[in-house]
Design a protein around this motif. Structure first.
Motif, PDB file in Angstrom:
ATOM      1  N   GLU A   1       0.830  -1.211   0.000  1.00 22.81           N
ATOM      2  CA  GLU A   1       0.000   0.000   0.000  1.00 22.81           C
ATOM      3  C   GLU A   1       0.858   1.251   0.000  1.00 22.81           C
ATOM      4  O   GLU A   1       1.652   1.484   0.907  1.00 22.81           O
ATOM      5  CB  GLU A   1      -0.926  -0.002   1.215  1.00 22.81           C
ATOM      6  N   TYR A   2       0.676   2.052  -1.033  1.00 20.40           N
ATOM      7  CA  TYR A   2       1.328   3.361  -1.097  1.00 20.40           C
ATOM      8  C   TYR A   2       0.510   4.385  -0.328  1.00 20.40           C
ATOM      9  O   TYR A   2       1.033   5.150   0.479  1.00 20.40           O
ATOM     10  CB  TYR A   2       1.490   3.801  -2.551  1.00 20.40           C
ATOM     11  N   LYS A   3      -0.815   4.384  -0.597  1.00 15.83           N
ATOM     12  CA  LYS A   3      -1.719   5.312   0.063  1.00 15.83           C
ATOM     13  C   LYS A   3      -3.117   4.710   0.046  1.00 15.83           C
ATOM     14  O   LYS A   3      -3.591   4.257  -1.003  1.00 15.83           O
ATOM     15  CB  LYS A   3      -1.712   6.668  -0.651  1.00 15.83           C
TER      16      LYS A   3
ATOM     17  N   GLY B   1       9.963  -5.116 -10.300  1.00 16.34           N
ATOM     18  CA  GLY B   1      10.155  -3.842 -10.996  1.00 16.34           C
ATOM     19  C   GLY B   1       8.838  -3.105 -11.176  1.00 16.34           C
ATOM     20  O   GLY B   1       8.779  -1.876 -11.085  1.00 16.34           O
ATOM     21  N   GLY B   2       7.772  -3.864 -11.444  1.00 16.64           N
ATOM     22  CA  GLY B   2       6.452  -3.262 -11.570  1.00 16.64           C
ATOM     23  C   GLY B   2       5.990  -2.636 -10.269  1.00 16.64           C
ATOM     24  O   GLY B   2       5.311  -1.598 -10.269  1.00 16.64           O
ATOM     25  N   LEU B   3       6.368  -3.247  -9.150  1.00 12.72           N
ATOM     26  CA  LEU B   3       6.049  -2.679  -7.847  1.00 12.72           C
ATOM     27  C   LEU B   3       6.714  -1.315  -7.686  1.00 12.72           C
ATOM     28  O   LEU B   3       6.080  -0.338  -7.254  1.00 12.72           O
ATOM     29  CB  LEU B   3       6.508  -3.634  -6.742  1.00 12.72           C
ATOM     30  N   GLN B   4       7.995  -1.225  -8.053  1.00 13.63           N
ATOM     31  CA  GLN B   4       8.702   0.053  -7.952  1.00 13.63           C
ATOM     32  C   GLN B   4       8.078   1.091  -8.882  1.00 13.63           C
ATOM     33  O   GLN B   4       7.965   2.274  -8.528  1.00 13.63           O
ATOM     34  CB  GLN B   4      10.184  -0.139  -8.276  1.00 13.63           C
ATOM     35  N   ARG B   5       7.679   0.646 -10.070  1.00  9.83           N
ATOM     36  CA  ARG B   5       7.013   1.562 -11.021  1.00  9.83           C
ATOM     37  C   ARG B   5       5.726   2.114 -10.427  1.00  9.83           C
ATOM     38  O   ARG B   5       5.442   3.316 -10.514  1.00  9.83           O
ATOM     39  CB  ARG B   5       6.713   0.844 -12.340  1.00  9.83           C
TER      40      ARG B   5
ATOM     41  N   ALA C   1       6.295   4.642  -7.746  1.00 12.34           N
ATOM     42  CA  ALA C   1       6.744   5.894  -8.351  1.00 12.34           C
ATOM     43  C   ALA C   1       5.574   6.696  -8.907  1.00 12.34           C
ATOM     44  O   ALA C   1       5.659   7.922  -9.045  1.00 12.34           O
ATOM     45  CB  ALA C   1       7.751   5.605  -9.469  1.00 12.34           C
ATOM     46  N   LEU C   2       4.475   6.001  -9.203  1.00  4.96           N
ATOM     47  CA  LEU C   2       3.265   6.640  -9.719  1.00  4.96           C
ATOM     48  C   LEU C   2       2.218   6.870  -8.622  1.00  4.96           C
ATOM     49  O   LEU C   2       1.105   7.308  -8.908  1.00  4.96           O
ATOM     50  CB  LEU C   2       2.648   5.782 -10.836  1.00  4.96           C
ATOM     51  N   GLY C   3       2.561   6.539  -7.382  1.00  3.19           N
ATOM     52  CA  GLY C   3       1.638   6.746  -6.282  1.00  3.19           C
ATOM     53  C   GLY C   3       0.501   5.753  -6.242  1.00  3.19           C
ATOM     54  O   GLY C   3      -0.613   6.077  -5.810  1.00  3.19           O
ATOM     55  N   ARG C   4       0.769   4.505  -6.664  1.00  4.10           N
ATOM     56  CA  ARG C   4      -0.276   3.483  -6.720  1.00  4.10           C
ATOM     57  C   ARG C   4      -0.033   2.377  -5.707  1.00  4.10           C
ATOM     58  O   ARG C   4       1.100   2.083  -5.348  1.00  4.10           O
ATOM     59  CB  ARG C   4      -0.331   2.863  -8.123  1.00  4.10           C
ATOM     60  N   ASN C   5      -1.121   1.748  -5.294  1.00  2.00           N
ATOM     61  CA  ASN C   5      -1.047   0.524  -4.502  1.00  2.00           C
ATOM     62  C   ASN C   5      -0.912  -0.656  -5.445  1.00  2.00           C
ATOM     63  O   ASN C   5      -1.270  -0.571  -6.624  1.00  2.00           O
ATOM     64  CB  ASN C   5      -2.305   0.358  -3.645  1.00  2.00           C
TER      65      ASN C   5
ATOM     66  N   THR D   1      -2.434  10.184 -13.868  1.00  3.50           N
ATOM     67  CA  THR D   1      -1.184   9.493 -13.555  1.00  3.50           C
ATOM     68  C   THR D   1      -0.055  10.507 -13.546  1.00  3.50           C
ATOM     69  O   THR D   1       0.179  11.173 -14.563  1.00  3.50           O
ATOM     70  CB  THR D   1      -0.897   8.384 -14.588  1.00  3.50           C
ATOM     71  N   THR D   2       0.635  10.626 -12.428  1.00  9.74           N
ATOM     72  CA  THR D   2       1.736  11.556 -12.303  1.00  9.74           C
ATOM     73  C   THR D   2       2.965  10.834 -11.778  1.00  9.74           C
ATOM     74  O   THR D   2       2.888  10.106 -10.784  1.00  9.74           O
ATOM     75  CB  THR D   2       1.374  12.716 -11.342  1.00  9.74           C
ATOM     76  N   LEU D   3       4.078  11.020 -12.444  1.00  3.90           N
ATOM     77  CA  LEU D   3       5.330  10.407 -11.991  1.00  3.90           C
ATOM     78  C   LEU D   3       5.854  11.181 -10.782  1.00  3.90           C
ATOM     79  O   LEU D   3       6.198  12.348 -10.884  1.00  3.90           O
ATOM     80  CB  LEU D   3       6.366  10.403 -13.113  1.00  3.90           C
ATOM     81  N   LEU D   4       5.878  10.527  -9.622  1.00  7.24           N
ATOM     82  CA  LEU D   4       6.306  11.163  -8.391  1.00  7.24           C
ATOM     83  C   LEU D   4       7.812  11.092  -8.186  1.00  7.24           C
ATOM     84  O   LEU D   4       8.395  11.935  -7.539  1.00  7.24           O
ATOM     85  CB  LEU D   4       5.590  10.523  -7.193  1.00  7.24           C
ATOM     86  N   GLU D   5       8.412  10.017  -8.717  1.00  9.61           N
ATOM     87  CA  GLU D   5       9.843   9.832  -8.559  1.00  9.61           C
ATOM     88  C   GLU D   5      10.355   8.920  -9.666  1.00  9.61           C
ATOM     89  O   GLU D   5       9.598   8.155 -10.263  1.00  9.61           O
ATOM     90  CB  GLU D   5      10.173   9.225  -7.193  1.00  9.61           C
ATOM     91  N   GLN D   6      11.642   9.014  -9.957  1.00  7.89           N
ATOM     92  CA  GLN D   6      12.237   8.174 -10.996  1.00  7.89           C
ATOM     93  C   GLN D   6      12.656   6.833 -10.411  1.00  7.89           C
ATOM     94  O   GLN D   6      13.185   6.768  -9.302  1.00  7.89           O
ATOM     95  CB  GLN D   6      13.464   8.873 -11.602  1.00  7.89           C
ATOM     96  N   VAL D   7      12.416   5.754 -11.169  1.00  5.18           N
ATOM     97  CA  VAL D   7      12.738   4.421 -10.679  1.00  5.18           C
ATOM     98  C   VAL D   7      14.146   4.016 -11.052  1.00  5.18           C
ATOM     99  O   VAL D   7      14.897   3.450 -10.270  1.00  5.18           O
ATOM    100  CB  VAL D   7      11.731   3.383 -11.229  1.00  5.18           C
ATOM    101  N   ILE D   8      14.544   4.268 -12.291  1.00  5.59           N
ATOM    102  CA  ILE D   8      15.872   3.836 -12.755  1.00  5.59           C
ATOM    103  C   ILE D   8      16.785   5.047 -12.892  1.00  5.59           C
ATOM    104  O   ILE D   8      16.378   6.033 -13.471  1.00  5.59           O
ATOM    105  CB  ILE D   8      15.760   3.118 -14.113  1.00  5.59           C
TER     106      ILE D   8
END
Length: 322
Positions: free
Chosen positions: A87-89, A111-115, A118-122, A315-322
């Motif tokens: 859970e992210y939020k 990797g999908g979890l990190q993605r 980064a998008l603010g999703r659970n 959908t907003t990119l909150l942080e970079q994964v790679i």
């Protein structure tokens, strides 16, 4: 004379059954796998994956260190199914993710979890039947797995609430699984599909793999299909992702790497052409099955964000994964 004919017929039938059983074992059966050591980090084999092993292992270690909750449900046929929820939020968009053939949630989806974070999703990461915390011994190329997907959707609606937007995401066979589910009646909570390098039909991918091994695909396939029917108790041609997308009205984003030599990129093109709902096909340059996100994560994020936003899923990119 009659006894000779009967004897010959019995031998032929026995040979057909035996060969079909061997095909079943090779293609569909998964034996009980011993629990790996705690320090084992599962990554795909093959030289095309080696440059990314460090990143993949890092994602797995990060996933193991993150707080999560284990969920268990029972499938339509009594098989125990397992998933991990991150859970992210509370109340955020939640992706339900499915891994590929003979893969695992940890190997294919960390990797999908990190993605997603980064998008603010659970994220609800599913162990498909036969894998890790889930039961069963038979892989069915989406035939039973897509019904498992429907069960996880029902669970998510009840557990997280009807107001939580859901996205179905899959890679390889997992992509075909979610596409097959998308062809069925889904609750309004499901807002979209992400299908990364999925195959069109079980027959097409099996025949393609037979040819890759320099085996006579048209001769072998009937035995493989018979093995599924006799020993796996399922019809390999009952349903397919290609059939399903013709009835899908949800937004679907198809992703594939141009040099994928396991599930060819043209399969996503065929699925895209057949899809009736809002759709986008994103081809990532480079080779390697299931490597699109690693090959060009900036394009992956950009296309994903734009497509979902166009279809009412901010959908907003909150942080970079790679």
């Amino acid at each position: 004379m009659l006894s000779h004919i009967v004897f010959t017929a019995v031998i032929i039938i026995a040979a057909v059954f035996l060969f079909s059983f061997i095909c079943f074992l090779l293609v569909f059966f998964v034996p009980r796998i011993k629990k790996p050591k705690p320090d084992y980090l599962p990554v795909p084999n093959g030289k095309v994956y080696r440059p990314y092993h460090s990143m993949m292992k890092n994602w797995i270690m990060q996933a193991r260190a993150m707080d999560h909750k284990d969920y268990y449900i029972t499938a339509f046929d009594g098989t125990k199914l397992h998933a991990k929820y991150y859970e992210y939020k509370k109340g955020a968009v939640t992706e339900i993710m499915f891994h590929g053939y003979r893969g695992s949630a940890e190997r294919d989806l960390s990797g999908g979890l990190q993605r997603c974070f980064a998008l603010g999703r659970n994220v609800l990461i599913v162990d498909q039947r036969t894998t890790c915390g889930s039961g069963g011994h038979v892989i069915t190329f989406g035939i039973k797995e897509h019904r498992d997907c429907l069960s996880w959707v029902d669970f998510a609606v009840k557990e997280f609430g009807e107001d939580v937007p859901l996205l179905l995401t899959g890679i390889s066979m997992g992509a075909s699984t979610v596409l097959m589910a998308a062809g069925k009646d889904l609750p309004p909570s499901v807002k979209g599909i992400l299908a990364d390098c999925g195959f069109t039909t079980a027959e097409e991918i099996i025949k393609k793999c037979c040819k890759d091994l320099h085996l006579p695909a048209n001769i072998l396939y009937p035995f493989i299909k018979l093995g599924a029917k006799l020993f796996g108790r399922f019809d390999l041609e009952e349903y397919s992702a290609l059939q399903a997308v013709e009835n899908c009205t949800l937004p679907v984003m198809f992703v594939h790497s141009s040099g994928d030599d396991f599930v060819p990129c043209y399969m996503s093109s065929k699925l895209y052409d057949a899809c009736r709902g809002p759709k986008r096909l994103v081809v990532i340059g480079g080779s390697g099955h299931g490597l699109s996100f690693l090959l060009d994560n900036q394009k992956y994020f950009s296309e994903l964000s734009d497509f979902y936003t166009q279809n009412g899923i901010p959908t907003t990119l909150l942080e970079q994964v790679i």
